[in-house]
Design an enzyme around this catalytic site. Sequence first.
Site, PDB file in Angstrom:
ATOM      1  N   SER A 153     -35.608  12.900  -2.604  1.00 42.52           N
ATOM      2  CA  SER A 153     -36.070  14.009  -1.769  1.00 42.52           C
ATOM      3  C   SER A 153     -35.571  13.769  -0.358  1.00 42.52           C
ATOM      4  O   SER A 153     -35.305  12.621   0.023  1.00 42.52           O
ATOM      5  CB  SER A 153     -37.603  14.020  -1.746  1.00 42.52           C
ATOM      6  N   TYR A 182     -46.352  10.666  -1.413  1.00 43.96           N
ATOM      7  CA  TYR A 182     -45.070  11.210  -1.865  1.00 43.96           C
ATOM      8  C   TYR A 182     -43.908  10.645  -1.043  1.00 43.96           C
ATOM      9  O   TYR A 182     -42.904  10.168  -1.584  1.00 43.96           O
ATOM     10  CB  TYR A 182     -45.106  12.741  -1.751  1.00 43.96           C
TER      11      TYR A 182
END
Length: 265
Positions: free
Chosen positions: A150, A163
């Site tokens: 990401s 995350y």
Amino acid sequence: MNKKLNGQVAVVTGGSSGIGRCIAIGLAADGATVMVNYFRQPEMAEEVVKHIVDHGGQALAHETDVSDEAAVQEMFRRLEAECGGVDILVNNAGLQQDAAFEDMTLEQWDRVIGVNLTGQFLCAREAVRAFKRQGFRSSKALGKILCISSVHEVIPWAGHINYAASKGGVMLMMKSLAQEVGPVRIRVNSIAPGAIRTPINREVWDDPEALDNLMKLIPLKRIGESDDISRAAAWICSDEADYVHGTSFFVDGGMTLYPGFADNG
Ligand code: BGC
């Protein structure tokens, strides 16, 4: 027809929805036999398999919680038994469980780290073992591992600390692994997507005001689509990218250019 992944076997974790679904379909269109790994929604995985088969490809579905060591080992045993081995691992399974830091439970922390980071470790470890057992097959590399990371492997993300920590971990796991297994010709890379229209961020692209705010973070002024990622994935997994190794490939419309710093005045 001589497609670029003909004769190769790929496993895509979290292949039943979002970016994983699109990557599974893309790799199959390029000739790979694809195992669509999923967790808990068999009908969605079967739909992906059917889509691939209806388009002339080969696929099978397999349920595994990637954070479960024994289940991951079982998945690789099935790849060997039913597909004759494996050439490509796409470490895609991932989830968000968002909370303000002081409210974040240990369960939320553990689940996100467990799937997004430990899951990638467990699958990559089995893949490396399988590649070494098998020897060279129909690719220039002994095997290929593609981690789906990401932009938050580098962009801090308040409110999503589990995350961001998991993706930061994926970055250095991927790079360290690439350093370790490069000499035996296992290629390891990541794609770091920006904001891609998938179920994980529906509340952003489904809400005009939130979408408007998101556009301030994207110089190209559009949300990404899963196809943007799957095209890059198919290339990185093919011999066309045989010299691409240990890289985080950002596919983010420029989000990592930090456009908030642009002087538009
Ligand atoms: C997250 C999305 C988010 C994007 C950009 C991704 O990794 O899963 O929810 O929209 O990063 O911030």
